[in-house]
Design a protein around this motif. Structure first.
Motif, PDB file in Angstrom:
ATOM      1  N   UNK A  70       4.153  -6.215  43.022  1.00 30.80           N
ATOM      2  CA  UNK A  70       4.069  -4.789  43.320  1.00 30.80           C
ATOM      3  C   UNK A  70       5.392  -4.108  43.016  1.00 30.80           C
ATOM      4  N   UNK A  71       5.285  -2.856  42.597  1.00 34.18           N
ATOM      5  CA  UNK A  71       6.487  -2.047  42.426  1.00 34.18           C
ATOM      6  C   UNK A  71       6.126  -0.587  42.624  1.00 34.18           C
ATOM      7  N   UNK A  72       7.111   0.157  43.064  1.00 29.12           N
ATOM      8  CA  UNK A  72       6.944   1.595  43.246  1.00 29.12           C
ATOM      9  C   UNK A  72       7.257   2.282  41.929  1.00 29.12           C
ATOM     10  N   UNK A  73       6.304   3.057  41.427  1.00 28.83           N
ATOM     11  CA  UNK A  73       6.483   3.780  40.170  1.00 28.83           C
ATOM     12  C   UNK A  73       7.043   5.179  40.383  1.00 28.83           C
ATOM     13  N   UNK A  74       6.552   5.849  41.401  1.00 28.77           N
ATOM     14  CA  UNK A  74       6.944   7.239  41.623  1.00 28.77           C
ATOM     15  C   UNK A  74       6.812   7.572  43.103  1.00 28.77           C
ATOM     16  N   UNK A  75       7.552   8.596  43.496  1.00 28.98           N
ATOM     17  CA  UNK A  75       7.503   9.072  44.876  1.00 28.98           C
ATOM     18  C   UNK A  75       7.410  10.592  44.841  1.00 28.98           C
ATOM     19  N   UNK A  76       6.395  11.117  45.504  1.00 31.80           N
ATOM     20  CA  UNK A  76       6.246  12.567  45.636  1.00 31.80           C
ATOM     21  C   UNK A  76       6.642  12.995  47.035  1.00 31.80           C
ATOM     22  N   UNK A  77       6.411  14.237  47.364  1.00 31.08           N
ATOM     23  CA  UNK A  77       6.768  14.758  48.686  1.00 31.08           C
ATOM     24  C   UNK A  77       5.952  14.088  49.789  1.00 31.08           C
ATOM     25  N   UNK A  78       4.642  13.875  49.516  1.00 34.15           N
ATOM     26  CA  UNK A  78       3.761  13.254  50.510  1.00 34.15           C
ATOM     27  C   UNK A  78       3.184  11.936  50.020  1.00 34.15           C
ATOM     28  N   UNK A  79       3.468  11.575  48.760  1.00 35.93           N
ATOM     29  CA  UNK A  79       2.792  10.431  48.139  1.00 35.93           C
ATOM     30  C   UNK A  79       3.760   9.368  47.629  1.00 35.93           C
ATOM     31  N   UNK A  80       3.177   8.212  47.358  1.00 32.83           N
ATOM     32  CA  UNK A  80       3.882   7.121  46.705  1.00 32.83           C
ATOM     33  C   UNK A  80       2.893   6.505  45.708  1.00 32.83           C
ATOM     34  N   UNK A  81       3.386   6.201  44.518  1.00 34.40           N
ATOM     35  CA  UNK A  81       2.552   5.617  43.469  1.00 34.40           C
ATOM     36  C   UNK A  81       3.044   4.205  43.186  1.00 34.40           C
ATOM     37  N   UNK A  82       2.114   3.252  43.235  1.00 33.33           N
ATOM     38  CA  UNK A  82       2.432   1.830  43.160  1.00 33.33           C
ATOM     39  C   UNK A  82       1.666   1.211  41.996  1.00 33.33           C
ATOM     40  N   UNK A  83       2.257   0.201  41.355  1.00 32.47           N
ATOM     41  CA  UNK A  83       1.554  -0.640  40.381  1.00 32.47           C
ATOM     42  C   UNK A  83       1.377  -2.017  40.997  1.00 32.47           C
ATOM     43  N   UNK A  84       0.262  -2.673  40.667  1.00 30.14           N
ATOM     44  CA  UNK A  84      -0.023  -4.004  41.208  1.00 30.14           C
ATOM     45  C   UNK A  84      -0.508  -4.917  40.086  1.00 30.14           C
ATOM     46  N   UNK A  85       0.192  -6.022  39.911  1.00 29.50           N
ATOM     47  CA  UNK A  85      -0.176  -7.043  38.939  1.00 29.50           C
ATOM     48  C   UNK A  85      -0.668  -8.264  39.701  1.00 29.50           C
ATOM     49  N   UNK A  86      -1.866  -8.718  39.375  1.00 23.26           N
ATOM     50  CA  UNK A  86      -2.413  -9.934  39.973  1.00 23.26           C
ATOM     51  C   UNK A  86      -2.346 -11.023  38.914  1.00 23.26           C
TER      52      UNK A  86
END
Length: 140
Positions: A70-86
């Motif tokens: 997992x890694x954090x791609x982006x952060x907004x004011x109320x949000x967080x965007x994550x990528x997930x590799x299985x």
């Protein structure tokens, strides 16, 4: 990308072709990405807003151990965007990749989006500090 969690593929996780059911993989991705986001934002008042492109690359079979990167791609004011590799723990082959998993912090009473006060740079520093405290190798 940090690989911090693993699961064993059990018989009840399989589809008709005796490989990991895509729906089960998506369930695991949502849960693992949510745990990552909760730890990053230090709140459990999050909801899944969006899961972007998902690509399935190779099967996982009964008895395989799969791990979640997992890694954090982006952060907004109320949000967080994550990528997930299985991926398969033994072979390192990608099983599937989910890009742009978006979580939004909500107020526990109104259920409306609320600011979390975090930045991408701050979260990267926070994660690096946590890894150092655990004496993990940053190059993994």
């Amino acid at each position: 990308m940090r690989f911090l969690s693993r699961r064993l593929v059990m018989p009840n996780d399989l589809n008709y072709a005796n490989s990991l059911f895509g729906g089960r993989a998506l369930e695991w991705i949502d849960e693992e990405a949510a745990i990552w986001a909760i730890c990053q934002l230090e709140t459990n008042c999050l909801v899944t807003k969006h899961i972007g492109e998902i690509s399935f690359e190779s099967p996982a079979l009964q008895g395989d151990i799969v791990e979640f990167g997992l890694e954090t791609k982006a952060v907004g004011r109320t949000s967080i965007t994550v990528s997930c590799l299985v991926r398969n723990k033994a072979t390192k082959k990608t099983i599937c990749f989910a890009d742009d998993v978006v979580f939004v912090k909500v107020d526990p009473e109104t259920r409306q989006p609320t600011a979390h006060g975090k930045t991408l740079e701050g979260l990267k520093a926070q994660t690096d500090d946590e890894v150092r405290r655990l004496n993990l190798n940053l190059d993994e």
